[in-house]
Design a protein around this motif. Structure first.
Motif, PDB file in Angstrom:
ATOM      1  N   SER A 199       0.755  -1.089  -0.039  1.00  0.00           N
ATOM      2  CA  SER A 199      -0.009  -0.086  -0.262  1.00  0.00           C
ATOM      3  C   SER A 199       0.810   1.256   0.000  1.00  0.00           C
ATOM      4  N   VAL A 200       1.883   1.264   0.938  1.00  0.00           N
ATOM      5  CA  VAL A 200       2.723   2.385   1.058  1.00  0.00           C
ATOM      6  C   VAL A 200       3.514   2.671  -0.374  1.00  0.00           C
ATOM      7  N   ARG A 201       3.796   1.588  -1.024  1.00  0.00           N
ATOM      8  CA  ARG A 201       4.714   1.653  -2.303  1.00  0.00           C
ATOM      9  C   ARG A 201       3.935   2.479  -3.189  1.00  0.00           C
ATOM     10  N   ARG A 202       2.435   2.064  -3.327  1.00  0.00           N
ATOM     11  CA  ARG A 202       1.471   2.320  -4.352  1.00  0.00           C
ATOM     12  C   ARG A 202       1.328   4.004  -4.327  1.00  0.00           C
ATOM     13  N   TYR A 203       1.343   4.599  -2.887  1.00  0.00           N
ATOM     14  CA  TYR A 203       1.268   5.847  -2.761  1.00  0.00           C
ATOM     15  C   TYR A 203       2.514   6.815  -3.129  1.00  0.00           C
ATOM     16  N   LEU A 204       3.553   5.830  -2.949  1.00  0.00           N
ATOM     17  CA  LEU A 204       4.981   6.585  -2.778  1.00  0.00           C
ATOM     18  C   LEU A 204       5.169   6.873  -4.505  1.00  0.00           C
ATOM     19  N   GLU A 205       4.948   5.909  -5.419  1.00  0.00           N
ATOM     20  CA  GLU A 205       5.075   5.524  -6.799  1.00  0.00           C
ATOM     21  C   GLU A 205       4.014   6.911  -7.355  1.00  0.00           C
ATOM     22  N   PHE A 206       2.724   6.824  -7.043  1.00  0.00           N
ATOM     23  CA  PHE A 206       2.059   7.866  -7.289  1.00  0.00           C
ATOM     24  C   PHE A 206       2.542   9.226  -7.326  1.00  0.00           C
ATOM     25  N   MET A 207       3.057   9.479  -5.765  1.00  0.00           N
ATOM     26  CA  MET A 207       3.731  10.786  -5.629  1.00  0.00           C
ATOM     27  C   MET A 207       4.991  11.376  -6.532  1.00  0.00           C
ATOM     28  N   GLU A 208       5.922  10.111  -6.963  1.00  0.00           N
ATOM     29  CA  GLU A 208       6.760  10.201  -7.507  1.00  0.00           C
ATOM     30  C   GLU A 208       6.664  10.721  -8.904  1.00  0.00           C
ATOM     31  N   GLN A 209       5.421  10.026  -9.498  1.00  0.00           N
ATOM     32  CA  GLN A 209       4.758  10.301 -10.847  1.00  0.00           C
ATOM     33  C   GLN A 209       4.244  11.696 -10.877  1.00  0.00           C
TER      34      GLN A 209
END
Length: 236
Positions: A199-209
């Protein structure tokens, strides 16, 4: 909505179809050459073409131009290994919705499909278009929204998030990585927050995009590479 994949490599066509299915699109067909694509598009019910550039009987950009000349209301996303600036510019000039360079991951593919979906939804059932609709089409959320709307709960626009994302989790992850001076992993933040690494990685990748974080791959001696995320402080 019907999707047509124009790709002469059967394995690549299969992967693109699986990605389209995973993104929620089940009505997907494939053809391997330009003439077959023209015959299928001429039937008039194709909403989106996922188009390779290098094809046995010509270039995919020629098919894109033909689609525009015929006046078909069909969106086109180029999926190709062609990195030529000339080809990219030509595709943009003739209205390609997006341009994906092979190899790409599902996250980038999904972003292109979300752009297609957003365009379709903005026009669906509308005779006239408002400025907000136009801005939503032409500007990505990270550009359209100022920093305070992305990072301040009292001004936050929930439509900024992808479908299925939680505003509460978004700000929990955002605040945690903002408070972390060093680059960190999804696993480390997950342990800190009591949230699953996935779950955390999904949000981190979203923020990185969205340009809010940097992401670096670090290769160790054994195992998979680590994804290290770091918050981009304003003014850097």
């Amino acid at each position: 909505m019907k999707i047509l994949i124009v790709e002469d490599d059967p394995m690549v066509a299969h992967i693109n179809k699986k990605f389209a299915n995973k993104a929620g699109y089940d009505d997907v067909e494939t053809v391997a050459d330009i003439q077959s694509a023209k015959n299928r598009i001429s039937q008039g019910d194709i909403s989106l073409v996922l188009l390779d550039v290098y094809l046995p009987t010509g270039k995919g950009t020629d098919l894109l131009i033909w689609i525009r000349e015929q006046g078909y209301n069909t969106d086109v996303i180029l999926i190709t290994a062609d990195r030529s600036s000339e080809t990219v510019e030509r595709a943009m000039n003739f209205g390609a919705l997006d341009y994906l360079l092979k190899p790409f991951d599902f996250t980038r593919f999904k972003a292109a499909m979300d752009k297609f979906e957003k365009k379709h939804n903005n026009f669906a059932g509308k005779v006239n278009i408002e400025q907000d609709d136009i801005d939503n089409l032409f500007f990505d959320s990270s550009v359209k929204n100022d920093d305070s709307r992305m990072e301040s709960p009292d001004k936050f626009d929930p439509n900024f998030l992808d479908k299925g994302m939680s505003e509460k989790t978004y700000f929990a992850v955002l605040n945690a990585i903002r408070d972390t001076d060093q680059a960190t992993t999804a696993e480390e933040l997950g342990d800190k927050l009591g949230i699953s690494r996935v779950s955390v990685r999904r949000y981190l990748e979203f923020m990185e995009q969205k340009g809010m974080l940097t992401m670096e791959l670090v290769y160790g001696k054994k195992g998979r590479p680590q994804h290290l995320f770091k918050y981009i402080k304003k003014g850097n």
